[in-house]
Design a protein around this motif. Structure first.
Motif, PDB file in Angstrom:
ATOM      1  N   GLN A 222       0.927  -1.153   0.053  1.00 50.49           N
ATOM      2  CA  GLN A 222       0.049   0.041  -0.016  1.00 50.49           C
ATOM      3  C   GLN A 222       0.694   1.161  -0.138  1.00 50.49           C
ATOM      4  OE1 GLN A 222      -3.352   1.289   2.935  1.00 50.49           O
ATOM      5  NE2 GLN A 222      -1.578   1.930   3.739  1.00 50.49           N
ATOM      6  N   GLU A 223       1.822   1.261   0.962  1.00 56.59           N
ATOM      7  CA  GLU A 223       2.525   2.468   1.104  1.00 56.59           C
ATOM      8  C   GLU A 223       3.430   2.742  -0.145  1.00 56.59           C
ATOM      9  OE1 GLU A 223       2.276   4.940   3.712  1.00 56.59           O
ATOM     10  OE2 GLU A 223       0.395   3.860   3.220  1.00 56.59           O
ATOM     11  N   SER A 224       4.052   1.742  -0.695  1.00 58.40           N
ATOM     12  CA  SER A 224       4.894   1.808  -1.873  1.00 58.40           C
ATOM     13  C   SER A 224       4.177   2.406  -3.207  1.00 58.40           C
ATOM     14  CB  SER A 224       5.443   0.587  -2.242  1.00 58.40           C
ATOM     15  OG  SER A 224       4.436  -0.493  -2.620  1.00 58.40           O
ATOM     16  N   MET A 225       2.896   1.826  -3.312  1.00 60.40           N
ATOM     17  CA  MET A 225       1.890   2.650  -4.362  1.00 60.40           C
ATOM     18  C   MET A 225       1.644   3.939  -3.995  1.00 60.40           C
ATOM     19  SD  MET A 225       1.840   0.323  -6.693  1.00 60.40           S
ATOM     20  CE  MET A 225       0.504   0.802  -7.910  1.00 60.40           C
ATOM     21  N   ARG A 226       1.429   3.998  -2.783  1.00 63.00           N
ATOM     22  CA  ARG A 226       1.157   5.559  -2.339  1.00 63.00           C
ATOM     23  C   ARG A 226       2.180   6.483  -2.885  1.00 63.00           C
ATOM     24  NH1 ARG A 226       2.276   9.024   1.455  1.00 63.00           N
ATOM     25  NH2 ARG A 226       3.382   7.138   2.815  1.00 63.00           N
ATOM     26  N   LEU A 227       3.472   6.231  -2.448  1.00 69.77           N
ATOM     27  CA  LEU A 227       4.499   6.857  -2.713  1.00 69.77           C
ATOM     28  C   LEU A 227       4.769   6.862  -4.355  1.00 69.77           C
ATOM     29  CD1 LEU A 227       6.930   5.820   0.220  1.00 69.77           C
ATOM     30  CD2 LEU A 227       5.843   8.114  -0.273  1.00 69.77           C
ATOM     31  N   PHE A 228       4.593   5.924  -4.868  1.00 64.97           N
ATOM     32  CA  PHE A 228       4.854   6.032  -6.509  1.00 64.97           C
ATOM     33  C   PHE A 228       3.749   7.037  -7.191  1.00 64.97           C
ATOM     34  CE2 PHE A 228       6.492   1.161  -6.201  1.00 64.97           C
ATOM     35  CZ  PHE A 228       7.681   1.714  -5.823  1.00 64.97           C
ATOM     36  N   TYR A 229       2.791   6.920  -6.520  1.00 60.42           N
ATOM     37  CA  TYR A 229       1.437   7.555  -7.216  1.00 60.42           C
ATOM     38  C   TYR A 229       1.894   9.145  -6.675  1.00 60.42           C
ATOM     39  CZ  TYR A 229      -3.057   9.802  -7.589  1.00 60.42           C
ATOM     40  OH  TYR A 229      -4.210  10.540  -7.782  1.00 60.42           O
ATOM     41  N   GLU A 230       2.377   9.539  -5.464  1.00 65.30           N
ATOM     42  CA  GLU A 230       2.752  10.898  -5.210  1.00 65.30           C
ATOM     43  C   GLU A 230       4.075  11.528  -5.780  1.00 65.30           C
ATOM     44  OE1 GLU A 230       2.322  10.817  -0.960  1.00 65.30           O
ATOM     45  OE2 GLU A 230       0.109  10.699  -1.003  1.00 65.30           O
ATOM     46  N   ASP A 261       9.407  -4.985  -8.301  1.00 71.95           N
ATOM     47  CA  ASP A 261       8.914  -6.138  -7.849  1.00 71.95           C
ATOM     48  C   ASP A 261       7.798  -5.931  -7.087  1.00 71.95           C
ATOM     49  OD1 ASP A 261      10.852  -8.486  -8.318  1.00 71.95           O
ATOM     50  OD2 ASP A 261      11.994  -6.851  -7.034  1.00 71.95           O
ATOM     51  N   MET A 262       7.438  -4.517  -6.422  1.00 72.31           N
ATOM     52  CA  MET A 262       6.263  -4.007  -5.751  1.00 72.31           C
ATOM     53  C   MET A 262       5.443  -3.555  -6.776  1.00 72.31           C
ATOM     54  SD  MET A 262       8.089  -1.632  -2.667  1.00 72.31           S
ATOM     55  CE  MET A 262       9.389  -2.271  -1.733  1.00 72.31           C
ATOM     56  N   LEU A 263       5.989  -3.032  -7.956  1.00 70.60           N
ATOM     57  CA  LEU A 263       5.002  -2.607  -8.933  1.00 70.60           C
ATOM     58  C   LEU A 263       4.455  -3.931  -9.674  1.00 70.60           C
ATOM     59  CD1 LEU A 263       6.894   0.027 -11.232  1.00 70.60           C
ATOM     60  CD2 LEU A 263       4.953   0.419  -9.827  1.00 70.60           C
ATOM     61  N   VAL A 264       5.168  -4.962  -9.776  1.00 69.53           N
ATOM     62  CA  VAL A 264       4.622  -6.180 -10.471  1.00 69.53           C
ATOM     63  C   VAL A 264       3.515  -6.674  -9.596  1.00 69.53           C
ATOM     64  CG1 VAL A 264       5.232  -8.472 -11.223  1.00 69.53           C
ATOM     65  CG2 VAL A 264       6.603  -6.597 -11.715  1.00 69.53           C
ATOM     66  N   ALA A 265       3.831  -6.709  -8.413  1.00 71.03           N
ATOM     67  CA  ALA A 265       3.079  -7.447  -7.490  1.00 71.03           C
ATOM     68  C   ALA A 265       1.680  -6.828  -7.290  1.00 71.03           C
ATOM     69  CB  ALA A 265       3.567  -7.655  -5.933  1.00 71.03           C
ATOM     70  N   SER A 266       1.725  -5.484  -7.283  1.00 69.34           N
ATOM     71  CA  SER A 266       0.292  -4.491  -7.306  1.00 69.34           C
ATOM     72  C   SER A 266      -0.391  -4.629  -8.700  1.00 69.34           C
ATOM     73  CB  SER A 266       0.802  -3.282  -7.062  1.00 69.34           C
ATOM     74  OG  SER A 266       1.214  -3.031  -5.613  1.00 69.34           O
ATOM     75  N   TYR A 267       0.481  -4.567  -9.878  1.00 68.45           N
ATOM     76  CA  TYR A 267      -0.103  -4.637 -10.963  1.00 68.45           C
ATOM     77  C   TYR A 267      -0.911  -6.185 -11.279  1.00 68.45           C
ATOM     78  CZ  TYR A 267       2.391  -0.566 -12.668  1.00 68.45           C
ATOM     79  OH  TYR A 267       3.043   0.601 -12.728  1.00 68.45           O
ATOM     80  N   ARG A 268      -0.171  -7.040 -10.959  1.00 65.38           N
ATOM     81  CA  ARG A 268      -0.669  -8.283 -11.139  1.00 65.38           C
ATOM     82  C   ARG A 268      -1.776  -8.657 -10.399  1.00 65.38           C
ATOM     83  NH1 ARG A 268       1.100 -13.323 -13.147  1.00 65.38           N
ATOM     84  NH2 ARG A 268      -0.724 -14.725 -13.283  1.00 65.38           N
TER      85      ARG A 268
END
Length: 408
Positions: A222-230, A261-268
């Motif tokens: 959750q936090e990795s995607m939030r930071l990638f977004y922001e 790998d965080m991106l891949v996990a969230s996308y998948r």
């Protein structure tokens, strides 16, 4: 004989602008180098530097050139009489579709990469886009005087999302047919009846706040995607993610080898869940239109609950390994195919190719509205998103009962 003198093409500046826009759109701002752009133009890097001092300057010029074309193409709408509003709206749609088609390989740039503009340039882009929206809203208000300011804004934004969706895919279809179909879809959106204003009073939705108590793996995702977004993928370090979840950076490597790998996990996960929704809903609703209405509800719910997923996918997918992208694209293609089958079953007169354009337009409406209302998400806003998605797909609201609409 003396050697032939090589002269600089008169349209070299335009060539560079187009090559820059295409490169930034295809690879993302940070992944593009001056060498990449020079190669696309067929010149040396040193020759490119004589035209522009930096990659950022080319990026700014590409971005503001796109918005400037939209402004120029709609300038005729500044002055009109009330009796001309219908024809002005029609001409606006035609012009916007034409400009987007002409810039199809780069037209998505301002939708996904604008955050890399510096503040003053970002303001200039916003002024251009606001002006285009106002030029759509003024004749629409003359045509439909009972619409509120918020409704006018929603309809113009959704119309631009529909038109902009042309840049999200490359489904084969004759250019003239694309222009005609997209123009009709945009006109349907502008004519859509929105849910009553009273629905927008609530309830307002708030996302559940995950903590480490719910599991470190989920918290990190959750936090990795939030930071990638922001902040963007490139400007987010493992140290930033570790700080967000209150742990040492070394602890992250127990769960993920790296940021990609965080991106891949969230996308998948997002792709699998969306695919799973399709399978479950189609099995539950034998009538195509009922299934389509339930799918729309499910897609709106997921997109509005997690708006960063789609945005980060479009902006950061360049960082995902090729073999993972192939798998993600296959899942998404299968999901889109299922939507297309439901649309053509509901509208037998529509070809599969046209239905695919409608499906991608529907996705764009949901994703864009989800980002816009991130801090003011309500039952009414979601009802509006569902209605506009139905109109994009069917040319009208779905004719279904409450059971199908709620996805039960």
């Amino acid at each position: 004989m003396p050697a032939a003198i090589r002269r600089r093409p008169k349209d070299r500046k335009a060539q560079i602008a187009r090559a820059s826009a295409d490169a930034f759109s295809a690879q993302g701002y940070h992944a593009v180098s001056m060498e990449d752009i020079a190669s696309r133009v067929g010149i040396s890097s040193s020759a490119l530097y004589r035209h522009s001092p930096s990659k950022y300057d080319l990026f700014r010029e590409a971005m503001l050139s796109l918005s400037g074309q939209l402004v120029a193409a709609t300038a005729f709408a500044e002055d009109f009489t009330a009796g001309e509003s219908a024809s002005v709206l029609s001409e606006l749609i035609t012009s916007l579709v034409a400009i987007t088609m002409d810039n199809r390989t780069a037209g998505g740039l301002y939708r996904w990469e604008r955050r890399y503009l510096r503040p003053g340039d970002k303001d200039a882009l916003k002024r251009d886009l606001d002006l285009v929206n106002r030029r759509l809203q003024r004749p629409l208000a003359a045509q439909r005087p009972k619409l509120s300011t918020a409704q006018l804004s929603t309809l113009s934004a959704a119309t631009l999302s529909v038109i902009g969706s042309i840049t999200d895919h490359s489904t084969p279809l004759a250019s003239g047919e694309v222009r005609n179909f997209m123009s009709q879809m945009a006109a349907d959106i502008l004519a859509a009846d929105l849910p009553a204003n009273r629905a927008n009073r609530g309830p307002y939705y708030s996302r559940p706040v995950l903590t480490a108590a719910g599991g470190t793996y989920e918290f990190v995702l959750q936090e990795s995607m939030r930071l990638f977004y922001e902040r963007g993928f490139r400007d987010t370090g493992m140290e930033d993610i570790a700080a967000a979840v209150d742990m040492q950076p070394s602890g992250l490597y127990r769960y993920f080898p790296g940021k990609a790998d965080m991106l891949v996990a969230s996308y998948r996960r997002a792709a699998d869940r969306t695919s799973g929704d399709v399978a479950t809903i189609v099995a539950r609703h034998p009538e195509p239109e009922d299934a389509l209405a339930a799918l729309i509800t499910a897609y709106v719910t997921r997109s509005f609950n997690y708006p960063e997923i789609a945005y980060v996918y479009y902006t950061e997918r360049y960082h995902v390994p090729d073999h993972e992208l192939v798998m993600l694209d296959a899942i998404q293609q299968s999901t889109a195919d299922a939507w297309v089958r439901l649309v053509t079953a509901t509208r037998p007169e529509m070809t599969a190719a046209r239905a695919r354009y409608a499906v991608y337009a529907a996705y764009a409406v949901i994703v864009d509205l989800g980002r816009v209302v991130r801090r003011a998400d309500s039952a009414g806003v979601r009802a509006t998103a569902r209605r506009l998605t139905e109109v994009a797909l069917l040319g009208r609201p779905a004719r279904t009962g409450t059971t199908a609409r709620r996805g039960r």
